[in-house]
Motif scaffolding. Structure first.
Motif, PDB file in Angstrom:
ATOM      1  N   TYR A 192      52.174  57.883  85.259  1.00 31.70           N
ATOM      2  CA  TYR A 192      51.126  57.162  85.001  1.00 31.70           C
ATOM      3  C   TYR A 192      50.593  57.289  83.584  1.00 31.70           C
ATOM      4  CZ  TYR A 192      46.562  55.387  85.696  1.00 31.70           C
ATOM      5  OH  TYR A 192      45.231  54.685  85.539  1.00 31.70           O
ATOM      6  N   VAL A 193      50.604  56.240  82.832  1.00 32.32           N
ATOM      7  CA  VAL A 193      50.153  56.339  81.607  1.00 32.32           C
ATOM      8  C   VAL A 193      48.794  56.065  81.371  1.00 32.32           C
ATOM      9  CG1 VAL A 193      50.564  55.283  79.257  1.00 32.32           C
ATOM     10  CG2 VAL A 193      52.409  55.857  80.805  1.00 32.32           C
ATOM     11  N   GLY A 194      47.894  54.985  82.177  1.00 36.02           N
ATOM     12  CA  GLY A 194      46.747  54.645  81.936  1.00 36.02           C
ATOM     13  C   GLY A 194      46.734  53.585  81.361  1.00 36.02           C
ATOM     14  N   GLU A 195      45.618  53.215  80.395  1.00 33.78           N
ATOM     15  CA  GLU A 195      45.566  51.910  79.768  1.00 33.78           C
ATOM     16  C   GLU A 195      46.083  52.236  78.472  1.00 33.78           C
ATOM     17  OE1 GLU A 195      41.651  49.442  80.031  1.00 33.78           O
ATOM     18  OE2 GLU A 195      40.879  51.355  80.386  1.00 33.78           O
ATOM     19  N   VAL A 196      46.684  51.060  77.948  1.00 36.46           N
ATOM     20  CA  VAL A 196      47.588  51.184  76.689  1.00 36.46           C
ATOM     21  C   VAL A 196      47.067  50.001  75.879  1.00 36.46           C
ATOM     22  CG1 VAL A 196      49.732  50.659  75.659  1.00 36.46           C
ATOM     23  CG2 VAL A 196      49.528  52.156  77.725  1.00 36.46           C
ATOM     24  N   LYS A 197      46.749  49.751  74.357  1.00 35.47           N
ATOM     25  CA  LYS A 197      46.382  49.055  73.649  1.00 35.47           C
ATOM     26  C   LYS A 197      47.598  48.020  73.608  1.00 35.47           C
ATOM     27  CE  LYS A 197      43.680  51.810  70.506  1.00 35.47           C
ATOM     28  NZ  LYS A 197      43.478  52.308  69.178  1.00 35.47           N
ATOM     29  N   TYR A 198      47.188  46.734  73.598  1.00 37.62           N
ATOM     30  CA  TYR A 198      48.035  45.514  73.566  1.00 37.62           C
ATOM     31  C   TYR A 198      49.156  45.755  72.680  1.00 37.62           C
ATOM     32  CZ  TYR A 198      49.874  40.626  73.504  1.00 37.62           C
ATOM     33  OH  TYR A 198      50.630  39.635  73.582  1.00 37.62           O
ATOM     34  N   GLU A 199      48.876  46.047  71.403  1.00 39.35           N
ATOM     35  CA  GLU A 199      50.097  46.100  70.339  1.00 39.35           C
ATOM     36  C   GLU A 199      51.022  47.297  70.567  1.00 39.35           C
ATOM     37  OE1 GLU A 199      46.015  47.931  68.672  1.00 39.35           O
ATOM     38  OE2 GLU A 199      46.495  46.293  69.931  1.00 39.35           O
ATOM     39  N   GLU A 200      50.822  48.305  71.545  1.00 39.65           N
ATOM     40  CA  GLU A 200      51.611  49.474  71.832  1.00 39.65           C
ATOM     41  C   GLU A 200      52.419  49.110  73.302  1.00 39.65           C
ATOM     42  OE1 GLU A 200      48.911  52.648  72.386  1.00 39.65           O
ATOM     43  OE2 GLU A 200      48.272  52.886  70.339  1.00 39.65           O
ATOM     44  N   MET A 201      52.254  47.998  73.652  1.00 39.11           N
ATOM     45  CA  MET A 201      53.166  47.777  75.079  1.00 39.11           C
ATOM     46  C   MET A 201      54.492  47.660  74.566  1.00 39.11           C
ATOM     47  SD  MET A 201      51.427  48.069  77.868  1.00 39.11           S
ATOM     48  CE  MET A 201      52.763  47.080  78.816  1.00 39.11           C
ATOM     49  N   SER A 202      55.090  47.023  73.372  1.00 36.04           N
ATOM     50  CA  SER A 202      56.198  46.788  73.283  1.00 36.04           C
ATOM     51  C   SER A 202      57.212  47.840  73.612  1.00 36.04           C
ATOM     52  CB  SER A 202      56.645  46.102  71.952  1.00 36.04           C
ATOM     53  OG  SER A 202      56.042  44.848  71.717  1.00 36.04           O
TER      54      SER A 202
END
Length: 327
Positions: free
Chosen positions: A215-225
């Protein structure tokens, strides 16, 4: 036609990310609300609405109620770009708030046109809100095809890793994915792993109790790749999802896709076959069997090729919204 866009341009939610993308492709003379406090935003709305021909209210906010009344008073065209439905989502997530639902119902009543963010969502709205069906239409969420893949950090794909986004929200139903993977790992000794991204929620404690879950939690959009590129299969098992950009982002980043019948993004993936779709998001046997099929037979290339990139672009979505306003 000079436009005003009213919506979240700061947050990391689905609607906010859509609004940021729209901002890049709307006509250059489009204006936006910039104030932060409620009172200052209402004053700014009144001042700026007098300078435009039309206003797009994108996402649910109580300021929309004042805005639609002002638009009618000032004879300015207006539409409501509807990203979600508080009534059904509140019931699924067990956080139903009657005041929020009442506000949403008032917005639906006041809006001259309601633009749903997928064809699937439009059909659902017409069935569940028949009193508004004549003013309900749809524009599929525009896709930023060029901005979806980040190649800054090369990531090695793990053939045993699956990915799901939505944290512990019951609406996303990641808990059923966990149960399906647990079944596979116990019966077939496959040692599959699951990355879970997103805010906590009612289901999160049980989700993280599974030893194979990261479980990573919230991730910034630009880091999703990086997370997409590490994973073999992306599973979207939503009970109800008006659109959902994540499945498209996953495909672009090389994942195979398993998507629920209740996810609006399937409206733009014409190549979906029976084994790509979860028809019952609570059927652990169905989910596990279709995961195992995807582990032996990739669907990424087939599904990506079946999407019309021109008609799903942000430019196309913007032009459709403007056409609706002109009409």
């Amino acid at each position: 036609m000079k436009l005003l866009l009213v919506g979240d341009l700061i947050g990391n939610t689905g609607p906010a990310n859509v609004n940021k993308a729209l901002k890049k492709y709307l006509p250059t003379d489009t204006i936006f609300l910039e104030k932060k406090t409620k009172t200052s935003r209402v004053i700014e709305l009144f001042i700026k609405m007098r300078k435009v021909d039309a206003v797009i209210f994108s996402g649910m906010s109580k300021i929309n109620i004042i805005g639609f009344k002002l638009a009618k008073l000032l004879d300015v065209k207006s539409v409501y770009l509807m990203h979600g439905c508080r009534s059904i989502e509140g019931k699924i997530n067990q956080n139903y708030n009657q005041r929020d639902v009442n506000a949403e119902n008032e917005v639906l009543e006041l809006a001259p046109r309601i633009i749903c963010v997928s064809e699937f969502f439009m059909n659902w709205m017409k069935k569940n809100y028949p009193q508004y069906k004549e003013k309900i239409t749809y524009v599929n969420n525009g896709i930023d095809w060029d901005g979806m893949v980040s190649e800054k950090v090369p990531v090695e794909r793990d053939s045993k890793t699956l990915l799901a986004v939505g944290g512990g929200m019951p609406q996303k139903n990641i808990l059923s994915i966990c149960r399906a993977i647990d079944l596979i790992n116990r019966k077939d000794k496959m040692n599959l792993k699951l990355i879970v991204i997103g805010k906590g929620g009612k289901d999160i404690e049980e989700i993280i109790s599974y030893p194979f879950v990261n479980y990573v939690g919230e991730v910034k959009y630009e880091e999703m790749s990086a997370y997409y590129q590490k994973s073999r299969i992306f599973v979207q098992n939503s009970i109800f999802e008006t659109f959902g950009l994540a499945p498209i982002e996953a495909l672009v980043n090389g994942c195979d896709l398993l998507i629920s019948q209740g996810t609006g993004a399937k409206s733009i993936i014409s190549g979906l076959e029976e084994n790509d779709i979860i028809y019952n998001p609570f059927d652990i046997e169905e989910i596990s069997s279709k995961i195992k099929i995807l582990l032996t037979k990739s669907n990424n290339e087939r599904l990506l090729k079946s999407i019309n990139k021109e008609e799903t672009s942000i430019e196309f979505a913007v032009s459709r919204i403007i056409d609706i306003l002109r009409g």
